[in-house]
Design a protein around this motif. Sequence first.
Motif, PDB file in Angstrom:
ATOM      1  N   GLY A   4       0.780  -1.225   0.000  1.00 56.81           N
ATOM      2  CA  GLY A   4       0.000   0.000   0.000  1.00 56.81           C
ATOM      3  C   GLY A   4       0.808   1.271   0.000  1.00 56.81           C
ATOM      4  N   GLY A   5       2.135   1.185  -0.032  1.00 55.56           N
ATOM      5  CA  GLY A   5       2.983   2.368  -0.045  1.00 55.56           C
ATOM      6  C   GLY A   5       3.864   2.388  -1.272  1.00 55.56           C
ATOM      7  N   PRO A   6       4.699   3.409  -1.413  1.00 60.27           N
ATOM      8  CA  PRO A   6       5.538   3.529  -2.602  1.00 60.27           C
ATOM      9  C   PRO A   6       6.588   2.428  -2.667  1.00 60.27           C
ATOM     10  N   ARG A  12      13.503   5.886  -3.943  1.00 56.79           N
ATOM     11  CA  ARG A  12      14.845   6.296  -4.340  1.00 56.79           C
ATOM     12  C   ARG A  12      14.822   7.445  -5.342  1.00 56.79           C
ATOM     13  N   VAL A  13      13.906   7.382  -6.291  1.00 56.56           N
ATOM     14  CA  VAL A  13      13.799   8.487  -7.250  1.00 56.56           C
ATOM     15  C   VAL A  13      13.443   9.782  -6.523  1.00 56.56           C
ATOM     16  N   ALA A  14      12.511   9.717  -5.560  1.00 54.56           N
ATOM     17  CA  ALA A  14      12.142  10.906  -4.783  1.00 54.56           C
ATOM     18  C   ALA A  14      13.347  11.455  -4.034  1.00 54.56           C
ATOM     19  N   ALA A  15      14.153  10.563  -3.452  1.00 55.96           N
ATOM     20  CA  ALA A  15      15.332  11.014  -2.711  1.00 55.96           C
ATOM     21  C   ALA A  15      16.346  11.676  -3.633  1.00 55.96           C
ATOM     22  N   HIS A  16      16.548  11.112  -4.822  1.00 53.87           N
ATOM     23  CA  HIS A  16      17.466  11.725  -5.779  1.00 53.87           C
ATOM     24  C   HIS A  16      16.988  13.129  -6.150  1.00 53.87           C
ATOM     25  N   PRO A  30       7.241  25.211  -5.578  1.00 50.14           N
ATOM     26  CA  PRO A  30       8.284  24.186  -5.429  1.00 50.14           C
ATOM     27  C   PRO A  30       8.280  23.523  -4.059  1.00 50.14           C
ATOM     28  N   ALA A  31       7.913  24.276  -3.016  1.00 49.95           N
ATOM     29  CA  ALA A  31       7.925  23.712  -1.668  1.00 49.95           C
ATOM     30  C   ALA A  31       6.953  22.544  -1.546  1.00 49.95           C
ATOM     31  N   ALA A  32       5.818  22.605  -2.238  1.00 52.83           N
ATOM     32  CA  ALA A  32       4.855  21.508  -2.189  1.00 52.83           C
ATOM     33  C   ALA A  32       5.440  20.252  -2.831  1.00 52.83           C
ATOM     34  N   ASP A  33       6.107  20.421  -3.979  1.00 51.40           N
ATOM     35  CA  ASP A  33       6.764  19.290  -4.639  1.00 51.40           C
ATOM     36  C   ASP A  33       7.808  18.668  -3.718  1.00 51.40           C
ATOM     37  N   GLU A  34       8.621  19.512  -3.073  1.00 52.20           N
ATOM     38  CA  GLU A  34       9.687  19.007  -2.211  1.00 52.20           C
ATOM     39  C   GLU A  34       9.120  18.332  -0.956  1.00 52.20           C
ATOM     40  N   ALA A  35       8.027  18.849  -0.433  1.00 50.13           N
ATOM     41  CA  ALA A  35       7.406  18.214   0.738  1.00 50.13           C
ATOM     42  C   ALA A  35       6.897  16.818   0.386  1.00 50.13           C
ATOM     43  N   LEU A  36       6.279  16.681  -0.779  1.00 46.98           N
ATOM     44  CA  LEU A  36       5.800  15.370  -1.213  1.00 46.98           C
ATOM     45  C   LEU A  36       6.968  14.407  -1.429  1.00 46.98           C
ATOM     46  N   ALA A  37       8.030  14.884  -2.100  1.00 46.91           N
ATOM     47  CA  ALA A  37       9.195  14.031  -2.345  1.00 46.91           C
ATOM     48  C   ALA A  37       9.833  13.579  -1.037  1.00 46.91           C
ATOM     49  N   ALA A  38       9.957  14.490  -0.069  1.00 48.17           N
ATOM     50  CA  ALA A  38      10.554  14.134   1.218  1.00 48.17           C
ATOM     51  C   ALA A  38       9.698  13.104   1.955  1.00 48.17           C
ATOM     52  N   ASP A  39       8.386  13.245   1.840  1.00 45.61           N
ATOM     53  CA  ASP A  39       7.486  12.306   2.487  1.00 45.61           C
ATOM     54  C   ASP A  39       7.627  10.913   1.883  1.00 45.61           C
ATOM     55  N   ALA A  41      10.335   9.784   0.106  1.00 51.46           N
ATOM     56  CA  ALA A  41      11.697   9.277   0.321  1.00 51.46           C
ATOM     57  C   ALA A  41      11.859   8.691   1.720  1.00 51.46           C
ATOM     58  N   ALA A  42      11.134   9.202   2.668  1.00 52.27           N
ATOM     59  CA  ALA A  42      11.110   8.663   4.033  1.00 52.27           C
ATOM     60  C   ALA A  42      12.508   8.511   4.624  1.00 52.27           C
ATOM     61  N   GLY A  43      13.349   9.518   4.388  1.00 59.10           N
ATOM     62  CA  GLY A  43      14.672   9.531   4.996  1.00 59.10           C
ATOM     63  C   GLY A  43      15.756   8.839   4.205  1.00 59.10           C
ATOM     64  N   TRP A  44      15.412   8.219   3.087  1.00 55.70           N
ATOM     65  CA  TRP A  44      16.447   7.544   2.280  1.00 55.70           C
ATOM     66  C   TRP A  44      17.352   8.598   1.652  1.00 55.70           C
TER      67      TRP A  44
END
Length: 486
Positions: A4-6, A12-16, A30-39, A41-44
């Motif tokens: 049920g998750g990414p 990994r693509v989000a983290a890159h 841009p901040a919205a895009d980065e917030a989604l990507a960080a979420d 990536a989950a710290g990767w």
Amino acid sequence: MEDGGPSVTARRVAAHRLRFDRVPAAYGDPAADEALAADVAAGWQAPASRMHDYLAARTSFFDRTVTGALDRGVRQVVVGAAGYDGRAFRYARPGVRWFEVDHPATQRDKLARLERLGIAASHVRFIEADFTRDPVAGRLRAAGLDPGALALFLLEGIAVYLEPAVLEAVLGQFRQVAGPGSRLAISMSLSRAHDDGARARFQAAVAALGEPARSAFDAGQAEALLARTGWRIMAGREETTAKRERLRSAGLLTASAAPRTPAPPRPSPPQSSPPQSSPPLSSPPLSSPPQSSPPQSSPPQSSPPQSSPPQSSPPQSSPSQSSPPQPSQQASLSLSALLSQALVAFTIEFDNEAEHRLPHRTTGYGPSGHGDGAWLVSLAMWENCMRYVTDEPITVGELEALARTGTNLDGMRRWGYITIDGTARKIHTSGPGPGAVLRATATGLRAREIWRPLPGLVERRWRDRFGPEALAEGSCWLVLFGTMSH
């Protein structure tokens, strides 16, 4: 998706992407895009690698494709297999509608994240679809996509994971709802004979992640696939051969809507194999990642040769004339005559509509009933000048590259539409050079807003008058002739 998750790939693509310098724009969040990507990536943490370099180049390619299209006036963007892509937020712009098509499970997870993060998405239409079986074209229409208007279609990082037949079906579905002049940007896995080792490594790596690669094409197969589905690979006029080859070798392709070509007898189906020199997470080869942006030339436009105020009325049609002329009625006319008749008729109808809406003045009649304004000009000056000249600076050289022709800039200055090098006065003894800077005046900006919807308005009238099939077929051939002439 995993539980049920990414997937690992998505994380990994989000983290890159969090480490990339993205293409800037004067609009969006841009901040919205980065917030989604960080979420996601989950710290990767993304390490430096050839994969990182490739993804940076691919991300820049699609970023520049999107911003270039929006700056040209495209107001519909379709993102196929959108996943956790955040361009709809990073490049959100008033008047632009985004359509994200994805598997239901992935899309529902994304929507839940957007809600939890407080990211507004009212400008995005989310369309659930399984590419292996669902009618994507019909769902896009139902969501509000206008097949008669320009649109940009994106397929980033997904083609390699689709069976060739599924990819062909998706490209064909997109083409069904792509108006003339619409474009497609796609990343594909393009194979070469010397990198079998890298392909095998990629296949093993992505299979271990539970996402096996299912298709790879050589350059000829990719071009033939696009042509069969109604997409013609584009090359910008400014591209050198080396630049074009770098983009193509990396599988980063831009195509325009064109008539479909018949499918030739198939010597053999494309191999279900991975890309050659890409490390894990990459679909196209990585041996030569592109270092420059994709072609951003404008869609071919028919440019009438006049710049004088229109003096005639649009052709009148009765209900009995709603069907297109039969071929037998046209057999005696040459191609040049047919093209000229269509261009003149469209120009007259456009100019007549503009005259009824635009505050203007003429020699014989002075100010219009809508008030005084700039000198009344024709469709040619919209297509060759004011489509691209805004309140942001643009040089004469940049304008001519976009419009693919020169125009009467001194006239447009004198008539009140633009300034040249910061002034409405004549300061050049001859025409302004390629480095001269153009901006629209307040009058020019008002005219732009009136002109912008008129081509679509006339097209809709013609669709009602002649029938959608006849108009679509004729438009596709005109687009093809335009791309071939450049």
